[in-house]
Design a protein around this motif. Structure first.
Motif, PDB file in Angstrom:
ATOM      1  N   LEU A  48      -7.343   1.079   4.479  1.00 27.03           N
ATOM      2  CA  LEU A  48      -6.437   2.220   4.700  1.00 27.03           C
ATOM      3  C   LEU A  48      -6.868   3.488   3.948  1.00 27.03           C
ATOM      4  O   LEU A  48      -6.499   4.589   4.335  1.00 27.03           O
ATOM      5  N   THR A  49      -7.631   3.332   2.865  1.00 28.39           N
ATOM      6  CA  THR A  49      -8.103   4.541   2.177  1.00 28.39           C
ATOM      7  C   THR A  49      -9.414   5.044   2.782  1.00 28.39           C
ATOM      8  O   THR A  49      -9.801   6.176   2.523  1.00 28.39           O
ATOM      9  N   GLY A 101      -4.705  -3.537   4.244  1.00 31.68           N
ATOM     10  CA  GLY A 101      -5.165  -3.481   2.860  1.00 31.68           C
ATOM     11  C   GLY A 101      -5.634  -2.100   2.439  1.00 31.68           C
ATOM     12  O   GLY A 101      -5.995  -1.248   3.254  1.00 31.68           O
ATOM     13  N   ALA A 102      -5.644  -1.897   1.120  1.00 25.59           N
ATOM     14  CA  ALA A 102      -5.965  -0.579   0.538  1.00 25.59           C
ATOM     15  C   ALA A 102      -7.386  -0.143   0.884  1.00 25.59           C
ATOM     16  O   ALA A 102      -7.637   1.033   1.145  1.00 25.59           O
ATOM     17  N   PHE A 126       0.833  -1.212   0.000  1.00 24.35           N
ATOM     18  CA  PHE A 126       0.000   0.000   0.000  1.00 24.35           C
ATOM     19  C   PHE A 126       0.865   1.258   0.000  1.00 24.35           C
ATOM     20  O   PHE A 126       0.572   2.221  -0.704  1.00 24.35           O
ATOM     21  N   TYR A 159      -0.632  -2.266  -7.255  1.00 28.41           N
ATOM     22  CA  TYR A 159      -0.792  -2.676  -5.863  1.00 28.41           C
ATOM     23  C   TYR A 159      -1.263  -4.130  -5.762  1.00 28.41           C
ATOM     24  O   TYR A 159      -2.170  -4.525  -6.481  1.00 28.41           O
ATOM     25  N   THR A 211      -3.770   8.347   0.054  1.00 28.23           N
ATOM     26  CA  THR A 211      -4.795   9.244   0.596  1.00 28.23           C
ATOM     27  C   THR A 211      -4.446  10.711   0.342  1.00 28.23           C
ATOM     28  O   THR A 211      -5.263  11.592   0.574  1.00 28.23           O
ATOM     29  N   GLN A 270       0.844  -1.537   9.199  1.00 28.16           N
ATOM     30  CA  GLN A 270      -0.420  -1.091   8.597  1.00 28.16           C
ATOM     31  C   GLN A 270      -0.729  -1.781   7.273  1.00 28.16           C
ATOM     32  O   GLN A 270      -1.896  -1.963   6.931  1.00 28.16           O
ATOM     33  N   ASP A 271       0.314  -2.148   6.509  1.00 27.12           N
ATOM     34  CA  ASP A 271       0.084  -2.688   5.166  1.00 27.12           C
ATOM     35  C   ASP A 271      -0.902  -3.863   5.114  1.00 27.12           C
ATOM     36  O   ASP A 271      -1.741  -3.911   4.208  1.00 27.12           O
TER      37      ASP A 271
END
Lengths: 253, 253
Positions: free
Chosen positions: B194-195, B190-191, A167, A212, B23, B186-187
């Motif tokens: 996290l977004t 996932g997107a 990410f 990604y 972000t 944090q990765d």
């Protein structure tokens, strides 16, 4: 009618500890990131921010880089000059130059050339470069652009490693930061090689966008001597069996 | 005798695109890196660079962080104020505060506290903090230091991923950049997560140094509601079956 000189744009940058690697100097991926950064600031200063550029249906995409690196490199805490200017462009291609210099301009640490296209970011189709996004740079229009040195084809795989695209590899442009490819390309060489060799010249060609969640494979040749006797390594990034990027790096010893 | 006020140190920083994630705001690991950066500059301004600090046989090592994050976060291209000061110290511990504010000081984006020890970097043994490396900060000596919130123990593993420690995770201090732990932590969320979620509060405890070439496992709990009804995740980094770091993160929704 007098030609307008290409507009150079420069800014100062204070090198932070997290932009430098174990050698105490900025990593190649950070140097490339700084080049992208100064070209974004150049665009912004001309009213060409990302939104303005994309209002014409596409965006700038890097296709290749060629760079030369001085034996003396900047250190953590140093203030450097980042600069850029448009060199030349035609209907489909734009060539841009970057430099990183010491604050007193006595040392040019990096001289980099990048070849860009304007691409529909959904379809990945090439578009002709809209006048409005190129004219403000005052780069000369040329039928034929100077060519960048090509990466050599990798013939044997001596070093190899897989990297999962994370990410935080995606930057605020919502694409994988193109500079990250250099971390993947250099990491398999290992700490022993990377702390005892310093980059002298690099050429890079991007073939396919990495996304990604994908896993990329980074492959590197055995170090060999090129026709000038310089220590050289060939690199490629492969995704799903397809070439995503290729690079040739020449090293100081 | 009048007490000397703790000396605050501030610097301005221009946020680059490569410090911001998808972000458009700086990632947690970059915010932490900026905090470390300003504390290094603070030390340099007092004549306490890395060489000076290590001349007493050890170096500063972070043991834990606690941070609060405003709903409004800075964006790519923004100039922010980075600040730091010593809060308190005793024989073995030094507490340091960091802040990241908007240039007009109307928004405090981040308020962070870090607890440091002085450690022999070869033996990893705690040393008493030499007067010469702490006195110039004018932080008040206290028997008991304020405590940072503790990370909660992770009870179920909902997200999990392995990360290989890469050459470029080592910074110019020749150790794995402690901020990188946050990318690993944090990765795995996932997107999608996290977004759509933004960090509100974080507490982090470092247990064991991670080294180049190791593979770390990042484990995260299912998101749950804490006693205040806030969305919370517990995180840990495990190396060779041993806990290397633990964190609890609270999220805006």
């Amino acid at each position: 009618m007098a030609l307008k000189a290409p507009l150079a744009y420069e800014t100062k940058h204070h090198l932070s500890y997290y932009e430098c690697d174990a050698t105490g100097h900025p990593s190649l991926s950070m140097l490339i990131s700084m080049a992208v950064q100064v070209s974004e600031e150049h665009g912004n200063s001309l009213g060409l921010d990302t939104a303005a550029i994309q209002s014409y249906g596409g965006g700038w995409v890097i296709t290749s880089y060629e760079g030369s690196f001085a034996a003396q490199q900047p250190i953590n805490g140093e203030e450097v000059i980042l600069g850029t200017r448009a060199i030349a462009n035609n209907r489909f291609f734009a060539l841009r130059e970057f430099w990183i210099q010491s604050a007193d301009r006595q040392v040019e640490y990096v001289r980099l050339t990048g070849l860009f296209v304007y691409m529909n970011l959904q379809t990945r189709h090439l578009m002709s470069i809209p006048q409005a996004v190129i004219e403000p740079y005052h780069g000369p229009e040329k039928k034929r652009l100077p060519r960048l040195a090509k990466a050599r084809e990798l013939k044997d795989v001596r070093f190899k490693n897989d990297y999962h695209v994370r990410f935080f590899d995606i930057d605020s442009n919502r694409h994988v930061n193109n500079a990250r490819y250099f971390d993947w390309m250099q990491d398999p060489l290992g700490a022993e090689f990377l702390t005892h060799h310093q980059l002298k010249h690099m050429t890079m060609r991007y073939e396919k966008e990495v996304r990604y969640g994908q896993t990329v494979t980074s492959e590197i040749s055995s170090p060999y001597r090129n026709e000038n006797g310089e220590l050289t390594t060939d690199h490629r990034i492969v995704v799903d069996g397809q070439l995503a990027a290729a690079s040739t790096m020449i090293w100081y010893e």
